[in-house]
Design a protein around this motif. Structure first.
Motif, PDB file in Angstrom:
ATOM      1  N   LYS A 183       0.825  -1.414   0.128  1.00  9.74           N
ATOM      2  CA  LYS A 183      -0.146  -0.023   0.065  1.00  9.74           C
ATOM      3  C   LYS A 183       1.161   1.243  -0.087  1.00  9.74           C
ATOM      4  O   LYS A 183       0.492   2.169  -0.713  1.00  9.74           O
ATOM      5  N   ASP A 184       2.009   1.375   0.748  1.00  9.20           N
ATOM      6  CA  ASP A 184       2.754   2.628   0.881  1.00  9.20           C
ATOM      7  C   ASP A 184       4.081   2.497   0.169  1.00  9.20           C
ATOM      8  O   ASP A 184       4.904   3.501   0.325  1.00  9.20           O
ATOM      9  N   LYS A 185       4.115   1.588  -0.811  1.00  8.48           N
ATOM     10  CA  LYS A 185       5.262   1.328  -1.564  1.00  8.48           C
ATOM     11  C   LYS A 185       5.175   2.221  -2.948  1.00  8.48           C
ATOM     12  O   LYS A 185       4.123   2.278  -3.449  1.00  8.48           O
ATOM     13  N   ASN A 186       6.456   2.539  -3.230  1.00  5.91           N
ATOM     14  CA  ASN A 186       6.469   3.059  -4.657  1.00  5.91           C
ATOM     15  C   ASN A 186       6.899   1.831  -5.682  1.00  5.91           C
ATOM     16  O   ASN A 186       7.976   1.225  -5.394  1.00  5.91           O
ATOM     17  N   ILE A 187       5.961   1.465  -6.571  1.00  6.39           N
ATOM     18  CA  ILE A 187       6.392   0.198  -7.402  1.00  6.39           C
ATOM     19  C   ILE A 187       6.689   0.694  -8.898  1.00  6.39           C
ATOM     20  O   ILE A 187       6.128   1.437  -9.492  1.00  6.39           O
ATOM     21  N   VAL A 188       8.054   0.124  -9.364  1.00  5.18           N
ATOM     22  CA  VAL A 188       8.208   0.597 -10.650  1.00  5.18           C
ATOM     23  C   VAL A 188       8.419  -0.828 -11.559  1.00  5.18           C
ATOM     24  O   VAL A 188       8.782  -1.764 -11.372  1.00  5.18           O
ATOM     25  N   PHE A 189       7.785  -0.508 -12.821  1.00  5.15           N
ATOM     26  CA  PHE A 189       7.636  -1.470 -13.829  1.00  5.15           C
ATOM     27  C   PHE A 189       8.780  -0.950 -14.879  1.00  5.15           C
ATOM     28  O   PHE A 189       8.288  -0.044 -15.324  1.00  5.15           O
ATOM     29  N   VAL A 190       9.763  -1.954 -15.149  1.00  6.50           N
ATOM     30  CA  VAL A 190      10.369  -1.678 -16.173  1.00  6.50           C
ATOM     31  C   VAL A 190      10.074  -2.306 -17.627  1.00  6.50           C
ATOM     32  O   VAL A 190      10.017  -3.459 -17.898  1.00  6.50           O
ATOM     33  N   GLY A 191       9.430  -1.468 -18.537  1.00  4.31           N
ATOM     34  CA  GLY A 191       8.841  -1.760 -19.655  1.00  4.31           C
ATOM     35  C   GLY A 191       7.443  -1.827 -19.425  1.00  4.31           C
ATOM     36  O   GLY A 191       6.844  -2.321 -18.416  1.00  4.31           O
ATOM     37  N   PHE A 192       6.742  -1.631 -20.564  1.00  5.48           N
ATOM     38  CA  PHE A 192       5.172  -1.667 -20.679  1.00  5.48           C
ATOM     39  C   PHE A 192       4.633  -2.572 -21.547  1.00  5.48           C
ATOM     40  O   PHE A 192       3.863  -2.377 -22.502  1.00  5.48           O
ATOM     41  N   ASN A 216      10.070   3.540 -19.168  1.00  4.35           N
ATOM     42  CA  ASN A 216       9.781   2.859 -20.623  1.00  4.35           C
ATOM     43  C   ASN A 216      10.386   3.900 -21.476  1.00  4.35           C
ATOM     44  O   ASN A 216      10.556   5.298 -21.336  1.00  4.35           O
ATOM     45  N   ARG A 217      11.164   3.583 -22.493  1.00  2.47           N
ATOM     46  CA  ARG A 217      11.741   4.534 -23.523  1.00  2.47           C
ATOM     47  C   ARG A 217      10.541   5.246 -24.150  1.00  2.47           C
ATOM     48  O   ARG A 217       9.486   4.812 -23.969  1.00  2.47           O
ATOM     49  N   ASP A 218      10.916   6.141 -24.723  1.00  2.00           N
ATOM     50  CA  ASP A 218       9.631   7.099 -25.595  1.00  2.00           C
ATOM     51  C   ASP A 218       9.257   6.368 -26.443  1.00  2.00           C
ATOM     52  O   ASP A 218       9.732   6.717 -27.650  1.00  2.00           O
ATOM     53  N   ASP A 219       8.280   5.625 -26.564  1.00  4.68           N
ATOM     54  CA  ASP A 219       7.788   4.707 -27.581  1.00  4.68           C
ATOM     55  C   ASP A 219       6.286   4.850 -27.646  1.00  4.68           C
ATOM     56  O   ASP A 219       5.530   5.131 -26.663  1.00  4.68           O
ATOM     57  N   PHE A 224      15.709   5.265 -16.981  1.00  6.28           N
ATOM     58  CA  PHE A 224      15.610   4.405 -16.198  1.00  6.28           C
ATOM     59  C   PHE A 224      16.267   4.538 -14.649  1.00  6.28           C
ATOM     60  O   PHE A 224      15.697   4.017 -13.682  1.00  6.28           O
ATOM     61  N   SER A 225      17.249   5.211 -14.639  1.00  7.80           N
ATOM     62  CA  SER A 225      17.866   5.297 -13.399  1.00  7.80           C
ATOM     63  C   SER A 225      17.166   6.189 -12.440  1.00  7.80           C
ATOM     64  O   SER A 225      17.247   5.877 -11.143  1.00  7.80           O
ATOM     65  N   LYS A 226      16.561   7.272 -12.823  1.00  7.06           N
ATOM     66  CA  LYS A 226      15.704   8.035 -12.031  1.00  7.06           C
ATOM     67  C   LYS A 226      14.602   7.269 -11.628  1.00  7.06           C
ATOM     68  O   LYS A 226      13.909   7.204 -10.448  1.00  7.06           O
ATOM     69  N   ALA A 227      13.766   6.383 -12.407  1.00 12.33           N
ATOM     70  CA  ALA A 227      12.773   5.345 -11.841  1.00 12.33           C
ATOM     71  C   ALA A 227      13.346   4.288 -11.050  1.00 12.33           C
ATOM     72  O   ALA A 227      12.736   4.303  -9.995  1.00 12.33           O
TER      73      ALA A 227
END
Length: 122
Positions: free
Chosen positions: A58-67, A92-95, A112-115
């Motif tokens: 609930k209180d976590k920031n979750i990052v998905f690499v790629g969509f 995700n790259r700008d695509d 990606f490093s900021k994410a």
């Protein structure tokens, strides 16, 4: 011990076992054999919503690499399970995949490093 049943309409079971097909027609037989083309499967453990404790996220920031196929499905399932879009970030790259993520209400980061810095994890 595993069991198999071959009926008259079992179809082809592979050239290496074709000679055994006539013998085993209509019989239940036990096997401990492993054949790479016909692996014996076991029952899978099925998990239900009640098996998961979403309060851990609930209180976590979750990052998905790629969509792509997998990232999109996992991010949307998480959101549909009650995790806020504000807690989900898509790296995700700008695509077209990034555009798809934005159209579905997700925040997208192209660096990606900021994410990765924004993700909560151990």
């Amino acid at each position: 011990m595993n069991f198999a049943f071959l009926s008259r309409d079992s179809g082809s079971i592979g050239p290496e076992m074709e000679s055994q097909k006539e013998y085993y027609k209509g019989k239940v037989w036990k096997t401990n054999l492993y054949h790479p083309r016909y692996p014996v499967t076991m029952a899978a453990k099925i998990y239900y919503d009640s098996d998961a404790d979403l309060s851990l996220l609930k209180d976590k920031n979750i990052v998905f690499v790629g969509f792509g196929n997998q990232g999109a499905a996992q991010a949307q399932n998480l959101r549909d399970s009650g995790i806020s879009n504000d807690r989900i970030l898509i790296a995700n790259r700008d695509d077209s995949y990034a555009a798809d993520a934005k159209s579905k209400g997700f925040h997208v980061e192209h660096d990606f490093s900021k994410a990765a810095v924004g993700a909560d994890g151990k």
